[in-house]
Every structure is written in structure tokens, then in C-alpha cells.
Motif scaffolding. Structure first.
Motif, PDB file in Angstrom:
ATOM      1  N   THR A 181       0.819  -1.198   0.000  1.00 12.35           N
ATOM      2  CA  THR A 181       0.000   0.000   0.000  1.00 12.35           C
ATOM      3  C   THR A 181       0.861   1.259   0.000  1.00 12.35           C
ATOM      4  O   THR A 181       1.796   1.388   0.783  1.00 12.35           O
ATOM      5  CB  THR A 181      -0.922   0.018   1.232  1.00 12.35           C
ATOM      6  N   ALA A 182       0.504   2.200  -0.895  1.00 11.29           N
ATOM      7  CA  ALA A 182       1.176   3.508  -0.907  1.00 11.29           C
ATOM      8  C   ALA A 182       0.498   4.381   0.139  1.00 11.29           C
ATOM      9  O   ALA A 182      -0.626   4.830  -0.048  1.00 11.29           O
ATOM     10  CB  ALA A 182       1.074   4.140  -2.292  1.00 11.29           C
ATOM     11  N   SER A 183       1.167   4.600   1.251  1.00  8.76           N
ATOM     12  CA  SER A 183       0.532   5.291   2.365  1.00  8.76           C
ATOM     13  C   SER A 183       1.510   6.227   3.041  1.00  8.76           C
ATOM     14  O   SER A 183       2.518   5.797   3.606  1.00  8.76           O
ATOM     15  CB  SER A 183      -0.011   4.279   3.383  1.00  8.76           C
ATOM     16  N   LEU A 184       1.214   7.519   2.992  1.00  7.76           N
ATOM     17  CA  LEU A 184       2.046   8.488   3.699  1.00  7.76           C
ATOM     18  C   LEU A 184       1.899   8.310   5.202  1.00  7.76           C
ATOM     19  O   LEU A 184       2.872   8.434   5.955  1.00  7.76           O
ATOM     20  CB  LEU A 184       1.655   9.918   3.302  1.00  7.76           C
ATOM     21  N   ALA A 185       0.678   7.974   5.654  1.00  8.15           N
ATOM     22  CA  ALA A 185       0.466   7.739   7.082  1.00  8.15           C
ATOM     23  C   ALA A 185       1.305   6.556   7.560  1.00  8.15           C
ATOM     24  O   ALA A 185       1.902   6.586   8.637  1.00  8.15           O
ATOM     25  CB  ALA A 185      -1.018   7.487   7.365  1.00  8.15           C
ATOM     26  N   GLN A 186       1.354   5.497   6.730  1.00  8.94           N
ATOM     27  CA  GLN A 186       2.146   4.322   7.100  1.00  8.94           C
ATOM     28  C   GLN A 186       3.637   4.651   7.112  1.00  8.94           C
ATOM     29  O   GLN A 186       4.376   4.225   8.005  1.00  8.94           O
ATOM     30  CB  GLN A 186       1.873   3.177   6.128  1.00  8.94           C
ATOM     31  N   ALA A 187       4.101   5.438   6.124  1.00  8.28           N
ATOM     32  CA  ALA A 187       5.507   5.827   6.080  1.00  8.28           C
ATOM     33  C   ALA A 187       5.887   6.649   7.303  1.00  8.28           C
ATOM     34  O   ALA A 187       6.942   6.432   7.916  1.00  8.28           O
ATOM     35  CB  ALA A 187       5.788   6.622   4.805  1.00  8.28           C
ATOM     36  N   ALA A 188       5.004   7.581   7.686  1.00 13.78           N
ATOM     37  CA  ALA A 188       5.280   8.409   8.864  1.00 13.78           C
ATOM     38  C   ALA A 188       5.265   7.570  10.139  1.00 13.78           C
ATOM     39  O   ALA A 188       6.076   7.779  11.047  1.00 13.78           O
ATOM     40  CB  ALA A 188       4.262   9.550   8.960  1.00 13.78           C
ATOM     41  N   ALA A 189       4.347   6.603  10.201  1.00 15.75           N
ATOM     42  CA  ALA A 189       4.289   5.723  11.376  1.00 15.75           C
ATOM     43  C   ALA A 189       5.556   4.884  11.478  1.00 15.75           C
ATOM     44  O   ALA A 189       6.097   4.672  12.577  1.00 15.75           O
ATOM     45  CB  ALA A 189       3.054   4.834  11.295  1.00 15.75           C
ATOM     46  N   ARG A 190       6.029   4.393  10.343  1.00 17.00           N
ATOM     47  CA  ARG A 190       7.279   3.621  10.336  1.00 17.00           C
ATOM     48  C   ARG A 190       8.459   4.493  10.773  1.00 17.00           C
ATOM     49  O   ARG A 190       9.376   4.022  11.456  1.00 17.00           O
ATOM     50  CB  ARG A 190       7.545   3.071   8.937  1.00 17.00           C
ATOM     51  N   LEU A 191       8.456   5.752  10.363  1.00 14.69           N
ATOM     52  CA  LEU A 191       9.542   6.649  10.758  1.00 14.69           C
ATOM     53  C   LEU A 191       9.527   6.861  12.267  1.00 14.69           C
ATOM     54  O   LEU A 191      10.573   6.874  12.916  1.00 14.69           O
ATOM     55  CB  LEU A 191       9.416   7.988  10.026  1.00 14.69           C
ATOM     56  N   ARG A 192       8.328   7.011  12.838  1.00 15.08           N
ATOM     57  CA  ARG A 192       8.219   7.131  14.294  1.00 15.08           C
ATOM     58  C   ARG A 192       8.701   5.851  14.971  1.00 15.08           C
ATOM     59  O   ARG A 192       9.340   5.888  16.025  1.00 15.08           O
ATOM     60  CB  ARG A 192       6.775   7.448  14.693  1.00 15.08           C
ATOM     61  N   GLN A 193       8.373   4.695  14.357  1.00 14.19           N
ATOM     62  CA  GLN A 193       8.843   3.408  14.897  1.00 14.19           C
ATOM     63  C   GLN A 193      10.369   3.345  14.884  1.00 14.19           C
ATOM     64  O   GLN A 193      10.990   2.917  15.864  1.00 14.19           O
ATOM     65  CB  GLN A 193       8.272   2.261  14.071  1.00 14.19           C
ATOM     66  N   ALA A 194      10.978   3.782  13.791  1.00  9.51           N
ATOM     67  CA  ALA A 194      12.447   3.772  13.694  1.00  9.51           C
ATOM     68  C   ALA A 194      13.067   4.684  14.742  1.00  9.51           C
ATOM     69  O   ALA A 194      14.095   4.355  15.340  1.00  9.51           O
ATOM     70  CB  ALA A 194      12.873   4.197  12.292  1.00  9.51           C
ATOM     71  N   ARG A 195      12.441   5.819  14.979  1.00 11.63           N
ATOM     72  CA  ARG A 195      12.949   6.734  16.010  1.00 11.63           C
ATOM     73  C   ARG A 195      12.870   6.087  17.388  1.00 11.63           C
ATOM     74  O   ARG A 195      13.786   6.223  18.204  1.00 11.63           O
ATOM     75  CB  ARG A 195      12.154   8.040  15.988  1.00 11.63           C
ATOM     76  N   ALA A 196      11.778   5.373  17.652  1.00 10.29           N
ATOM     77  CA  ALA A 196      11.649   4.680  18.936  1.00 10.29           C
ATOM     78  C   ALA A 196      12.693   3.580  19.070  1.00 10.29           C
ATOM     79  O   ALA A 196      13.258   3.367  20.155  1.00 10.29           O
ATOM     80  CB  ALA A 196      10.236   4.094  19.069  1.00 10.29           C
ATOM     81  N   GLU A 197      12.974   2.865  17.977  1.00  7.59           N
ATOM     82  CA  GLU A 197      13.998   1.821  18.014  1.00  7.59           C
ATOM     83  C   GLU A 197      15.386   2.406  18.240  1.00  7.59           C
ATOM     84  O   GLU A 197      16.221   1.808  18.932  1.00  7.59           O
ATOM     85  CB  GLU A 197      13.946   1.019  16.713  1.00  7.59           C
ATOM     86  N   LEU A 198      15.627   3.581  17.685  1.00  9.46           N
ATOM     87  CA  LEU A 198      16.900   4.259  17.950  1.00  9.46           C
ATOM     88  C   LEU A 198      17.011   4.609  19.431  1.00  9.46           C
ATOM     89  O   LEU A 198      18.053   4.394  20.063  1.00  9.46           O
ATOM     90  CB  LEU A 198      16.996   5.526  17.097  1.00  9.46           C
ATOM     91  N   ARG A 199      15.927   5.126  19.981  1.00 11.55           N
ATOM     92  CA  ARG A 199      15.914   5.482  21.406  1.00 11.55           C
ATOM     93  C   ARG A 199      16.165   4.256  22.281  1.00 11.55           C
ATOM     94  O   ARG A 199      16.827   4.346  23.312  1.00 11.55           O
ATOM     95  CB  ARG A 199      14.561   6.109  21.758  1.00 11.55           C
ATOM     96  N   ASP A 200      15.658   3.085  21.822  1.00 14.11           N
ATOM     97  CA  ASP A 200      15.810   1.843  22.587  1.00 14.11           C
ATOM     98  C   ASP A 200      17.111   1.112  22.260  1.00 14.11           C
ATOM     99  O   ASP A 200      17.284  -0.047  22.663  1.00 14.11           O
ATOM    100  CB  ASP A 200      14.617   0.922  22.328  1.00 14.11           C
ATOM    101  N   GLN A 201      17.991   1.771  21.509  1.00 13.48           N
ATOM    102  CA  GLN A 201      19.317   1.239  21.171  1.00 13.48           C
ATOM    103  C   GLN A 201      19.238  -0.017  20.303  1.00 13.48           C
ATOM    104  O   GLN A 201      20.131  -0.857  20.331  1.00 13.48           O
ATOM    105  CB  GLN A 201      20.132   0.968  22.437  1.00 13.48           C
ATOM    106  N   GLN A 202      18.197  -0.130  19.513  1.00 12.26           N
ATOM    107  CA  GLN A 202      18.066  -1.241  18.564  1.00 12.26           C
ATOM    108  C   GLN A 202      18.526  -0.743  17.190  1.00 12.26           C
ATOM    109  O   GLN A 202      17.723  -0.443  16.312  1.00 12.26           O
ATOM    110  CB  GLN A 202      16.622  -1.729  18.514  1.00 12.26           C
TER     111      GLN A 202
END
Length: 291
Positions: A181-202
Motif C-alpha cells: 500500500t502507498a501510504s504516507l500515514a504508514q511511512a510516517a508511522a514507520r519513521l516514528r517506529q524507527a525513532r523509537a527503536e533508535l531510542r531503545d538502542q536497537q
């Protein structure tokens, strides 16, 4: 000098005169201090026992580029006297707020609008205890630059990316599956997920999630293919091809965290690696979806 006058009829006024602001750097959160001199005009300046207390609260708005809420003043109980007594009003600002203020001011001074409320804690019977005052506090651009220098390396770089909660404004093409699916909302959600993973040292998970964001970008917009970019000499590439070359290189690097195969054996990921990929991915998402 900026002066606020908070009136209590028929009692008198609280005069608040503002000095030069200063900044105390913190960990992603900084304290902007507004030194003030406070006077209760109805109190006896010669009598040290002549004093009263008032609760001072307020909100701070920025006037650039338009009137927008910035932060609340930290509530403070002031001891008023008949002479000017020194106090400090405090405002907490996050990294992104400092960066936004710097970006929005252009070449101008910083202009803040304060809405103050003072409440007498022991008012006379015939006096309404609450009064308000609104005023403008201007920080010269040279002083503002000095304050940013004080913050120094404590302030990180912020990349702003539109982060929608749904795709109501988009009409993406039909997809074969939810994964496609082409989804800007999904892309932004994934970016937030990546930021959280960075914060969690993953670190590796962060890079792998960035790969998914990059995949969604190619579904949202039309990009020159990797082959067309590679087949065109670098000096002859169009602007779109040069942006696409950056995109494909970032995606190729993130691919190593997304798949385990013989070509990625020996790859290891550090915080610096994950931060670089996350920043580059956010930049690509912002560039291709905020035009």
C-alpha cells in the motif's frame, strides 16, 4: 526596558520590569530565564515587614511567523515589597522549539508575547485578587545568537516531516496487498517506529525499519529507476536523477539490515550508523512528500 503593570483597583499596581534573558542548557530541554524586578506600589519601601505574596502564572506565544502558543511559564509565588525585588520567570523549551524559533525568525529579533496572570494570596476584602496583563518581550538577534551558542552541542538537529494519522487527503494507486500500500500515514508511522527503536538502542532494527519507509516513498511518488540513474554519467544527470541517486544509495545501505544473506555477512550497526540512516530517511520522506 519592558515593563508590565498589573493593576488592583483601588489598591495599587504590581510593576514587573524585564532584564536580559539567559538560557540554561539541559538534556534536550532547556530553561529560558526572564530576569525581572517586581514592585508592589502600595507597600512601604522603608518597612522590611511590609510585604505580601502573589502567584504569577502565564503563557508564552511566539509572534513569528504568526501568533502561536509556545510554552507555559513555570508558576511562581512572588514576595512583593515596596521596592524592586529580583525574581526570575522560567520557560522550558525543547530542542525542536529552539530550532523552530531560530528558523522562523529569519534575520529578525525573537518576539515573544507574554500573557501574565497575578493572583494575590491575601487580598484586602475590597480588592479582586486576580488581574491580567499582556506584553511583548523582544530578544535581539545578537543576544539570541549568544543564547544558542550557550546551548552549544546540547541541541540536536531536527528534521521536520509531515506525520499524518490517515491518508484522507491522498488518492494512492491500488495495491496488490497491504504490504504494498502507498501510504504516507504508514511511512510516517514507520519513521516514528524507527525513532523509537533508535531510542531503545536497537540500531539494526532502526535501519531495517527505515528501509520500509524508503520502500513506501517509491510507492507514493514516481522516481527515476536505479538503472536509469546508473546508466547516466553523474555529470549529465538531471536534478531529479541526482535526488534519486541519493535515494537509491540510502535504500541500498538500509537493505543490509533488512535482509540476511552472504552479501551482508560481517555488517554491524552502531548508534552513529542508525542516526545517519534515520536522518537521511526522514530527509528523503520530507523532500518527496512536502512539495
Amino acid at each position: 526596558m519592558t515593563i508590565a503593570s498589573l493593576r488592583y483597583l483601588p489598591l495599587g499596581q504590581i510593576h514587573v520590569s524585564f532584564g536580559d534573558v539567559h538560557l540554561t542548557p539541559g538534556v534536550a530541554n532547556h530553561r529560558l530565564a526572564l530576569p525581572v524586578k517586581v514592585t508592589g506600589t502600595w507597600l512601604d519601601a522603608k518597612d522590611p515587614q511590609s510585604n505580601t505574596q502573589a502567584l504569577l502564572t502565564g503563557i508564552v506565544w511566539t509572534e513569528q511567523p504568526s501568533l502561536r502558543w509556545l510554552a507555559g511559564l513555570e508558576p511562581q509565588v512572588l514576595t512583593l515589597r515596596g521596592y524592586a525585588a529580583g525574581e526570575e520567570l522560567m520557560v522550558s523549551l525543547f530542542d525542536d522549539q529552539l530550532i523552530s524559533l531560530e528558523r522562523d525568525r529569519g534575520q529578525d529579533d525573537i518576539v515573544l508575547r507574554l500573557k501574565l496572570q497575578a493572583t494575590l494570596l491575601a487580598p484586602p476584602d475590597d480588592v479582586h485578587p486576580v488581574t491580567h496583563e499582556e506584553l511583548q518581550v523582544r530578544i535581539s538577534r545578537t543576544r539570541w545568537q549568544e543564547l544558542l551558542d550557550q546551548a552549544g552541542t546540547e541541541v540536536g538537529v531536527l528534521v521536520r516531516v509531515t506525520s499524518p494519522l490517515n491518508d484522507s487527503a491522498l488518492t494512492p494507486p491500488p495495491a496488490a496487498s497491504d504490504e504494498d500500500t502507498a501510504s504516507l500515514a504508514q511511512a510516517a508511522a514507520r519513521l516514528r517506529q524507527a525513532r523509537a527503536e533508535l531510542r531503545d538502542q536497537q540500531w539494526e532494527h532502526c535501519v531495517a525499519t527505515c528501509r520500509k519507509v524508503l520502500e513506501n516513498i517509491s510507492r507514493l511518488v514516481s522516481l527515476p529507476s536505479a538503472k536509469s540513474v546508473a546508466d547516466t554519467p553523474a555529470a549529465q544527470r538531471t536534478q531529479d536523477q541526482r535526488w534519486a541517486a541519493i535515494y537509491w544509495d540510502i535504500k541500498n545501505m538500509a537493505h543490509a539490515a533488512h535482509h540476511d544473506d552472504s552479501n551482508t555477512d560481517g555488517f554491524s550497526w552502531s548508534r552513529a550508523d542508525a542516526e545517519a540512516i534515520l536522518a537521511a530517511t526522514a530527509g528523503m520522506l520530507g523532500r518527496y512528500t512536502q512539495r
